[in-house]
Design an enzyme around this catalytic site. Structure first.
Site, mmCIF file in Angstrom:
data_model
loop_
_atom_site.group_PDB
_atom_site.id
_atom_site.type_symbol
_atom_site.label_atom_id
_atom_site.label_comp_id
_atom_site.label_asym_id
_atom_site.label_seq_id
_atom_site.Cartn_x
_atom_site.Cartn_y
_atom_site.Cartn_z
ATOM 1 N N MET A 138 -12.029 5.079 -0.639
ATOM 2 C CA MET A 138 -12.665 5.360 0.649
ATOM 3 C C MET A 138 -13.262 6.755 0.553
ATOM 4 S SD MET A 138 -9.686 3.738 3.018
ATOM 5 C CE MET A 138 -8.527 3.748 1.651
ATOM 6 N N SER A 161 0.842 -1.202 0.000
ATOM 7 C CA SER A 161 0.000 0.000 0.000
ATOM 8 C C SER A 161 0.870 1.243 0.000
ATOM 9 C CB SER A 161 -0.905 0.016 1.220
ATOM 10 O OG SER A 161 -1.504 1.300 1.310
ATOM 11 N N ASP A 188 -6.991 -6.114 4.188
ATOM 12 C CA ASP A 188 -6.414 -4.776 4.225
ATOM 13 C C ASP A 188 -6.371 -4.198 5.644
ATOM 14 O OD1 ASP A 188 -5.407 -2.334 3.541
ATOM 15 O OD2 ASP A 188 -7.191 -1.633 2.474
ATOM 16 N N GLY A 189 -5.150 -4.052 6.154
ATOM 17 C CA GLY A 189 -4.944 -3.370 7.433
ATOM 18 C C GLY A 189 -4.276 -4.235 8.478
ATOM 19 N N GLY A 190 -3.153 -3.772 8.980
ATOM 20 C CA GLY A 190 -2.484 -4.463 10.084
ATOM 21 C C GLY A 190 -1.859 -5.800 9.726
ATOM 22 N N GLY A 209 1.047 -2.017 4.106
ATOM 23 C CA GLY A 209 1.612 -0.675 4.032
ATOM 24 C C GLY A 209 2.854 -0.552 4.883
ATOM 25 N N MET A 220 -8.684 8.632 -0.091
ATOM 26 C CA MET A 220 -9.505 9.020 1.072
ATOM 27 C C MET A 220 -9.982 10.457 0.919
ATOM 28 S SD MET A 220 -7.063 7.554 4.060
ATOM 29 C CE MET A 220 -6.491 5.854 4.070
ATOM 30 N N ASP A 261 -4.670 3.866 -1.905
ATOM 31 C CA ASP A 261 -5.723 4.260 -0.964
ATOM 32 C C ASP A 261 -6.174 5.697 -1.190
ATOM 33 O OD1 ASP A 261 -6.057 1.953 0.775
ATOM 34 O OD2 ASP A 261 -3.981 2.316 1.398
ATOM 35 N N HIS A 308 -1.360 -1.276 -4.176
ATOM 36 C CA HIS A 308 -2.620 -0.857 -3.555
ATOM 37 C C HIS A 308 -2.607 0.657 -3.361
ATOM 38 C CE1 HIS A 308 -6.239 -1.657 -1.112
ATOM 39 N NE2 HIS A 308 -5.777 -0.771 -0.259
ATOM 40 N N GLY A 331 -8.884 4.459 7.095
ATOM 41 C CA GLY A 331 -8.522 5.861 7.306
ATOM 42 C C GLY A 331 -7.040 6.080 7.518
ATOM 43 N N PHE A 332 -6.401 5.100 8.142
ATOM 44 C CA PHE A 332 -4.991 5.290 8.480
ATOM 45 C C PHE A 332 -4.204 3.995 8.322
ATOM 46 C CE2 PHE A 332 -7.535 8.306 10.854
ATOM 47 C CZ PHE A 332 -6.911 9.507 10.535
ATOM 48 N N GLY A 333 -2.939 4.135 7.975
ATOM 49 C CA GLY A 333 -2.033 2.995 7.976
ATOM 50 C C GLY A 333 -1.520 2.764 9.389
ATOM 51 N N GLY A 334 -0.832 1.659 9.568
ATOM 52 C CA GLY A 334 -0.145 1.406 10.832
ATOM 53 C C GLY A 334 -1.027 1.027 12.005
ATOM 54 N N HIS A 346 -8.365 1.591 -4.048
ATOM 55 C CA HIS A 346 -9.309 1.424 -2.935
ATOM 56 C C HIS A 346 -9.950 2.782 -2.661
ATOM 57 C CE1 HIS A 346 -9.708 0.379 1.667
ATOM 58 N NE2 HIS A 346 -10.878 0.529 1.074
ATOM 59 N N MET A 390 -11.728 -5.302 5.328
ATOM 60 C CA MET A 390 -10.996 -4.354 6.171
ATOM 61 C C MET A 390 -10.729 -5.001 7.529
ATOM 62 S SD MET A 390 -10.535 -1.983 4.069
ATOM 63 C CE MET A 390 -9.491 -1.098 5.225
HETATM 64 C C1 DX5 Z 1 -6.428 1.794 5.600
HETATM 65 C C2 DX5 Z 1 -5.978 1.518 4.192
HETATM 66 C C3 DX5 Z 1 -4.918 0.488 4.117
HETATM 67 C C4 DX5 Z 1 -3.599 0.919 4.741
HETATM 68 C C5 DX5 Z 1 -2.907 -0.299 5.269
HETATM 69 O O1 DX5 Z 1 -7.499 2.659 5.564
HETATM 70 O O2 DX5 Z 1 -7.065 1.058 3.423
HETATM 71 O O3 DX5 Z 1 -4.707 0.055 2.785
HETATM 72 O O4 DX5 Z 1 -2.764 1.568 3.823
HETATM 73 O O5 DX5 Z 1 -1.816 0.087 6.011
HETATM 74 P P1 DX5 Z 1 -1.089 -0.913 7.028
HETATM 75 O O6 DX5 Z 1 -0.665 -2.108 6.239
HETATM 76 O O7 DX5 Z 1 0.036 -0.105 7.560
HETATM 77 O O8 DX5 Z 1 -2.108 -1.284 8.081
HETATM 78 ZN ZN ZN Z 2 -6.640 0.115 1.437
#
Ligand code: DX5
Ligand code: ZN
Length: 215
Positions: free
Chosen positions: A67, A7, A174-176, A196, A36, A34, A32, A141-144, A65, A136
């Protein structure tokens, strides 16, 4: 082996070209992207203009993606920018079936994204129409963020639905996603992993992608 989709949200945007070239050198399958809008999700990221530049450099499938509220307003723009897949949220689309049809009619692969609080059975009447289910595993909304453990169950339920209904949809998570949980996610039935921070936060991102690929 799972499909790996780094991502770009977690990349260094001052060095976007190098980051995309790193992905080109790696075993990643999709990139990927994102998008937003600060409405559907609290954060604002990037739009078609950035994707258009990324498209000039990437050799990978562009997995977009969305959002954003009323995503169908922008399908044409994202196609023009270079999207190969468009993933839209069940939560933003009261006419989801029509929107999925529209994405496919444009010659793109269509994905439905589903937030952590929504159950797998909500997908039962759309599962045969989509190419991808984007599950999801964090609130978008956020990475990490931390992977939500209930996702393991949800993956199994969606997999069951896919088999029961004779759908060809791929399950993308997607996520974590980390090097620690990737194999368990795949064992639950995932076909693809978005990552990501695990990729772009690594000392050696190409090696991190390889490790995810072999998980
Ligand atoms: C979250 C995004 C994800 C995000 C994943 O809203 O849709 O794609 O970039 O980031 P990580 O892998 O750091 O959780
Ligand atoms: Zn995503």
């Amino acid at each position: 082996m799972a499909i790996i989709a780094p991502s770009l949200l977690a990349a260094d945007f001052l060095h976007l070209q190098e980051e995309v070239e790193m992905v080109n050198r790696s075993e990643a399958d999709w990139l990927h992207l994102d998008v937003m809008d600060g409405q559907f999700v609290p954060n604002i990221s990037f739009g078609p203009m950035v994707i258009e530049f990324v498209k000039k450099v990437t050799t990978r499938v562009c997995d977009v993606h969305l959002m954003i509220e009323e995503p169908s307003r922008y399908f044409e723009q994202f196609k023009k920018a270079g999207a190969d897949h468009i993933n839209i949220h069940i939560e933003t689309c009261p006419r989801l079936h029509q929107d999925i049809r529209q994405i496919k009619a444009m010659g793109l692969k269509a994905g439905v994204a589903i937030n952590p609080h929504n159950p797998a059975w909500l997908l039962s009447d759309i599962i045969t129409d989509v190419d991808i289910v984007l599950v999801m595993s964090v609130n978008p909304g956020f990475g990490g963020q931390q992977f939500i453990p209930n996702t393991f169950n949800k993956i199994k339920e969606i997999k069951k639905l896919i088999v029961e209904k004779g759908s060809n949809a791929l399950i993308n998570i997607d996520g974590g996603v980390t090097l620690d949980n990737a194999s368990e996610i795949i064992a639950a039935g995932a076909d693809a992993l978005v990552a990501g921070s695990t990729v772009f936060g690594a000392k050696d991102p190409v090696a991190a992608i390889k490790a995810l690929k072999n998980a």
